[in-house]
Scaffold this motif. Structure first.
Motif, PDB file in Angstrom:
ATOM      1  N   ALA A  94     -20.639  16.216  45.763  1.00 49.78           N
ATOM      2  CA  ALA A  94     -19.530  16.460  44.837  1.00 49.78           C
ATOM      3  C   ALA A  94     -19.867  17.556  43.836  1.00 49.78           C
ATOM      4  CB  ALA A  94     -19.177  15.167  44.108  1.00 49.78           C
ATOM      5  N   ALA A 113     -14.650  13.568  53.718  1.00 49.02           N
ATOM      6  CA  ALA A 113     -13.448  12.751  53.603  1.00 49.02           C
ATOM      7  C   ALA A 113     -12.919  12.261  54.948  1.00 49.02           C
ATOM      8  CB  ALA A 113     -12.347  13.531  52.888  1.00 49.02           C
ATOM      9  N   PRO A 153     -17.131   8.662  51.509  1.00 51.09           N
ATOM     10  CA  PRO A 153     -15.911   9.322  51.002  1.00 51.09           C
ATOM     11  C   PRO A 153     -15.495   8.843  49.620  1.00 51.09           C
ATOM     12  CG  PRO A 153     -15.634   8.671  53.287  1.00 51.09           C
ATOM     13  CD  PRO A 153     -16.908   8.049  52.824  1.00 51.09           C
ATOM     14  N   THR A 156     -17.956  10.162  46.972  1.00 51.81           N
ATOM     15  CA  THR A 156     -17.770  11.604  46.760  1.00 51.81           C
ATOM     16  C   THR A 156     -16.527  11.895  45.930  1.00 51.81           C
ATOM     17  OG1 THR A 156     -18.827  12.028  48.903  1.00 51.81           O
ATOM     18  CG2 THR A 156     -17.567  13.817  47.928  1.00 51.81           C
ATOM     19  N   LEU A 157     -15.430  11.208  46.236  1.00 49.05           N
ATOM     20  CA  LEU A 157     -14.189  11.462  45.515  1.00 49.05           C
ATOM     21  C   LEU A 157     -14.297  11.069  44.042  1.00 49.05           C
ATOM     22  CD1 LEU A 157     -11.530  10.300  48.144  1.00 49.05           C
ATOM     23  CD2 LEU A 157     -12.104  12.636  47.470  1.00 49.05           C
ATOM     24  N   ARG A 160     -16.607  13.589  42.367  1.00 46.22           N
ATOM     25  CA  ARG A 160     -15.948  14.898  42.393  1.00 46.22           C
ATOM     26  C   ARG A 160     -14.882  14.996  41.307  1.00 46.22           C
ATOM     27  NH1 ARG A 160     -13.496  17.762  47.871  1.00 46.22           N
ATOM     28  NH2 ARG A 160     -12.869  19.724  46.908  1.00 46.22           N
ATOM     29  N   ALA A 161     -14.131  13.903  41.086  1.00 52.91           N
ATOM     30  CA  ALA A 161     -13.122  13.908  40.023  1.00 52.91           C
ATOM     31  C   ALA A 161     -13.767  14.082  38.660  1.00 52.91           C
ATOM     32  CB  ALA A 161     -12.314  12.616  40.069  1.00 52.91           C
TER      33      ALA A 161
END
Length: 274
Positions: A94, A113, A153, A156-157, A160-161
């Motif tokens: 990320a 993803a 996934p 990571t999301l 990443r946010a």
């Protein structure tokens, strides 16, 4: 500029009212089985249909069941290991995707993803075929690998946010003060990402602990997880012991969910404001 007209009674009735009732009924339909399960976990008798009285005996029987205790130990080991690996990989990926420019960045983001859009049973069967071809014995290793594929996934999301909302001026200021790239990451970027990393770890551990599909295809002898144990117990019928175990798992998942929301929801709100 004219002020917008307020919605009429037809809009309030048929759009807002109907949608509100449909949403409420949908949530009631989804939560009703959980409420029934938790209620009958305190049933004194063995029936899961007829209420005979309040009792906590079934929770004691769950704790004294050695098979459940062994399955719980396996689930905790696999969840902890897979969550740690998935969070580490997801956090590093990320940060690289959001803070760096390199060839294949979009492809890496899509690959991480991909498990979200692929059916989990397809991933599980593919991993089983690959492990059989490689001659790897099913056990803790295969289960951890499978659960990492499912959890990456989400980890990571989440990170990443949080990474996309960081102020790049802080890293530039650290570089101006003489910090190298590793020092900037360790003393500036990583402390700001710790709430998101902890959230990713908790969510990944919860996903691994509750996983049934991937565990079915990757577990070996002596590595039966708690969901697999519950599934095998259901073959003999639903008993208050299963209800008590399910109620305990619901309580644990709700507690982790509240903790995750308390950590991650402010990050999303701040990111949207910026």
């Amino acid at each position: 500029m004219t002020a917008p007209h307020p919605p009429g009674w037809a809009t309030r009735t048929f759009v807002y009212g109907v949608s509100g009732w449909v949403t409420l009924l949908t949530y009631l339909f989804m939560l009703a089985p959980i409420v029934v399960l938790v209620a009958f976990a305190f049933n004194e008798g063995k029936s899961s249909v007829v209420w005979t009285g309040f009792s906590l005996d079934w929770f004691g029987k769950v704790w004294s069941n050695r098979h459940i205790a062994r399955a719980l130990n396996v689930s905790l080991i696999v969840a902890g290991a897979s969550a740690a690996i998935a969070t580490a990989i997801g956090a590093l990926a990320a940060v690289a995707i959001t803070r760096r420019q390199f060839p294949g960045r979009d492809l890496l983001g899509a690959a991480l993803a991909a498990p979200l859009v692929l059916p989990e049973i397809v991933l599980a069967v593919a991993l089983l075929v690959f492990m059989s071809f490689a001659g790897v014995t099913l056990g803790y290793t295969t289960m951890v690998i499978g659960h990492v594929l499912v959890s990456i996934p989400f980890a990571t999301l989440i990170v990443r946010a949080a990474a996309s909302s960081l102020d790049p001026r802080l890293e530039n200021a650290a570089a101006d003060l003489g910090a190298n790239e590793w020092q900037t990451f360790r003393m500036v970027t990583l402390p700001q990402l710790m709430p998101a990393i902890l959230t990713a770890f908790l969510l990944s551990a919860t996903l691994s602990f509750d996983n049934l599909v991937m565990s079915t295809f990757t577990s070996g002898v002596g590595t039966t997880t708690l969901p697999l144990r519950i599934y095998s117990m259901l073959k003999l019928g639903i008993t208050p012991e299963i209800n008590a175990l399910g109620a305990m798992m619901v309580a644990a998942n709700v507690a982790i969910l509240l903790l995750v929301m308390g950590r991650y929801l402010p990050l999303m709100l701040n990111s949207n404001r910026r």
